[in-house]
Design an enzyme around this catalytic site. Structure first.
Site, mmCIF file in Angstrom:
data_model
loop_
_atom_site.group_PDB
_atom_site.id
_atom_site.type_symbol
_atom_site.label_atom_id
_atom_site.label_comp_id
_atom_site.label_asym_id
_atom_site.label_seq_id
_atom_site.Cartn_x
_atom_site.Cartn_y
_atom_site.Cartn_z
ATOM 1 C CG ASP A 1 -0.073 -0.185 2.559
ATOM 2 O OD1 ASP A 1 0.718 -0.675 2.700
ATOM 3 O OD2 ASP A 1 -0.663 0.244 3.610
ATOM 4 C CG ASP B 1 1.817 -6.907 5.102
ATOM 5 O OD1 ASP B 1 2.217 -5.554 5.149
ATOM 6 O OD2 ASP B 1 2.391 -7.929 5.646
ATOM 7 C CG ASP C 1 -1.792 -4.505 3.781
ATOM 8 O OD1 ASP C 1 -0.948 -3.970 4.373
ATOM 9 O OD2 ASP C 1 -1.233 -4.625 2.584
ATOM 10 N NE ARG D 1 3.740 -2.055 6.460
ATOM 11 C CZ ARG D 1 5.052 -1.735 6.873
ATOM 12 N NH1 ARG D 1 5.543 -0.922 7.553
ATOM 13 N NH2 ARG D 1 5.892 -2.073 5.860
HETATM 14 O O1 F6P Z 1 4.964 -5.034 4.519
HETATM 15 C C1 F6P Z 1 5.358 -6.135 4.462
HETATM 16 C C2 F6P Z 1 6.073 -6.525 5.844
HETATM 17 O O2 F6P Z 1 6.798 -7.921 5.971
HETATM 18 C C3 F6P Z 1 5.265 -6.215 6.979
HETATM 19 O O3 F6P Z 1 4.553 -7.427 7.293
HETATM 20 C C4 F6P Z 1 6.412 -5.899 7.971
HETATM 21 O O4 F6P Z 1 5.893 -5.290 9.340
HETATM 22 C C5 F6P Z 1 7.280 -5.215 7.538
HETATM 23 O O5 F6P Z 1 7.160 -5.467 5.831
HETATM 24 C C6 F6P Z 1 8.677 -5.203 7.773
HETATM 25 O O6 F6P Z 1 9.437 -4.221 7.032
HETATM 26 P P1 F6P Z 1 11.196 -4.198 6.857
HETATM 27 O O7 F6P Z 1 11.277 -5.517 5.995
HETATM 28 O O8 F6P Z 1 11.328 -3.039 6.230
HETATM 29 O O9 F6P Z 1 11.677 -4.481 8.138
#
Ligand code: F6P
Length: 320
Positions: free
Chosen positions: A104, A129, A131, A173
């Site tokens: 998103d 996600d 979402d 998330r």
């Molecule tokens: O949006 C995908 C996601 O895996 C979420 O589920 C998670 O909170 C976030 O990305 C983690 O972000 P990063 O990979 O930047 O730590």
């Protein structure tokens, strides 16, 4: 009819992104349209890290997780100046349309680019996600859910052996979809999601009664948006005095070879995105609804919050 487009992956990677990008590239080439691959998402666009793609460039990737194009989270893209620079790098190369594969946040960045410059944009929901408003599927969510239930199956073995409560924290998330769908399919006793209030005191009372009736172990799946495994685990251990352990699955959920569902659906979405862009359509996101490809208004998609399916929420209560 556009004669030159570009594709990028942006934000958190997800299994199936390669299948989607591959389908965008191969569909464009099939239609006789030039297609550029932008490396490392919006960061790569700002750094002009982009190359013309040939069919062989997307060979041997459909089975791979991650994204061969690379991805990034890009703060500069949040600024109008950044977006104008990115737009310049596109038109300097006579690129007439852009396909953004991301979650998103990435789709929101695409929506702003489209509004500010008018360049045709088509988005694909690339995130584990699930979402993205308007679609009941996102690229990678099936593979991530299967990764989680594999972990749940392993945790059940040790929880049963030790008569323990195990709390598993999963990604998503602010969405509880991964926790809900993997909790249901993994047979978890409790599934904690941000979309539904829960009472840990009452859950602890239930747990104590269940053990008194002979329950050998309990699995709790908590979505990261609903709390942390540590907080939940500490609370349960203190209130119930039951042996409790925690697991945080983390970025393992983002990797792995995509499932058949993710490969096929990502390929379908990539084809539709390329055809739509080439035909001059813009400001749409392709997703799935009830098993069929649907197109969603891009601005609607990023300006609405997706709700959890109430049927799944009810089912999780019935099955426990
Ligand atoms: O949006 C995908 C996601 O895996 C979420 O589920 C998670 O909170 C976030 O990305 C983690 O972000 P990063 O990979 O930047 O730590």
């Amino acid at each position: 009819m556009l004669k030159s487009i570009a594709v990028m992956t942006s934000g958190g990677d997800s299994p199936g992104m390669n299948a989607a990008a591959r389908a965008v590239v191969r569909t464009a080439l099939y239609e006789g349209v030039t297609v550029w691959g932008i490396h490392d998402g919006y960061h790569g666009l700002l750094e002009e890290n982009m190359v013309k793609m040939e069919s062989k460039d997307v060979g041997d990737i459909i089975q791979r997780g991650g994204t061969f194009l690379g991805t990034a989270r890009c703060a500069r893209w949040k600024t109008p100046e950044g977006r104008q620079l990115g737009y310049k790098h596109l038109i300097d190369r006579d690129i007439e349309g852009l396909c953004v594969i991301g979650g998103d946040g990435s789709l929101r960045g695409a929506s702003l680019l489209s509004k500010e410059t008018g360049i045709p944009i088509v988005g694909l929901p690339g995130t584990i996600d699930n979402d993205v408003w308007g679609s009941d599927y996102t690229i990678g969510c099936d593979t991530a859910a299967n990764t989680i239930i594999d972990a749940i199956n392993k945790l059940r073995d040790t929880a049963s052996a030790h008569r323990r409560v195990i709390v598993l924290e999963v990604m998503g998330r602010n969405s509880g979809w991964l926790a809900l769908i993997s909790g249901i399919s993994g047979g978890a006793e409790y599934i904690l999601v941000p979309e539904a209030p829960y009472d840990l005191e009452a859950i602890c009372e239930d747990m104590k009664k269940a053990y008194e009736k002979g329950k050998r172990y309990i699995l709790v799946v908590v979505a990261e948006g609903a709390g942390s495994a540590k907080e939940v685990g500490d609370f349960i251990a203190e209130r119930t005095q039951l042996e409790t352990r925690i697991s945080v699955l983390g970025h393992i959920q983002r990797g792995g070879s995509p499932t058949v569902i993710d490969r096929v659906r990502a390929s379908q979405l990539g084809e539709q995105a390329a055809l739509a862009l080439i035909s001059g359509l813009s400001n749409i996101v392709f997703g799935f609804s009830k098993g069929h490809v649907v197109s969603i208004d891009l601005h609607d998609s990023v300006n609405n919050k997706k709700k959890l399916d109430p049927d799944y929420l009810h089912l999780s209560k019935v099955l426990f």
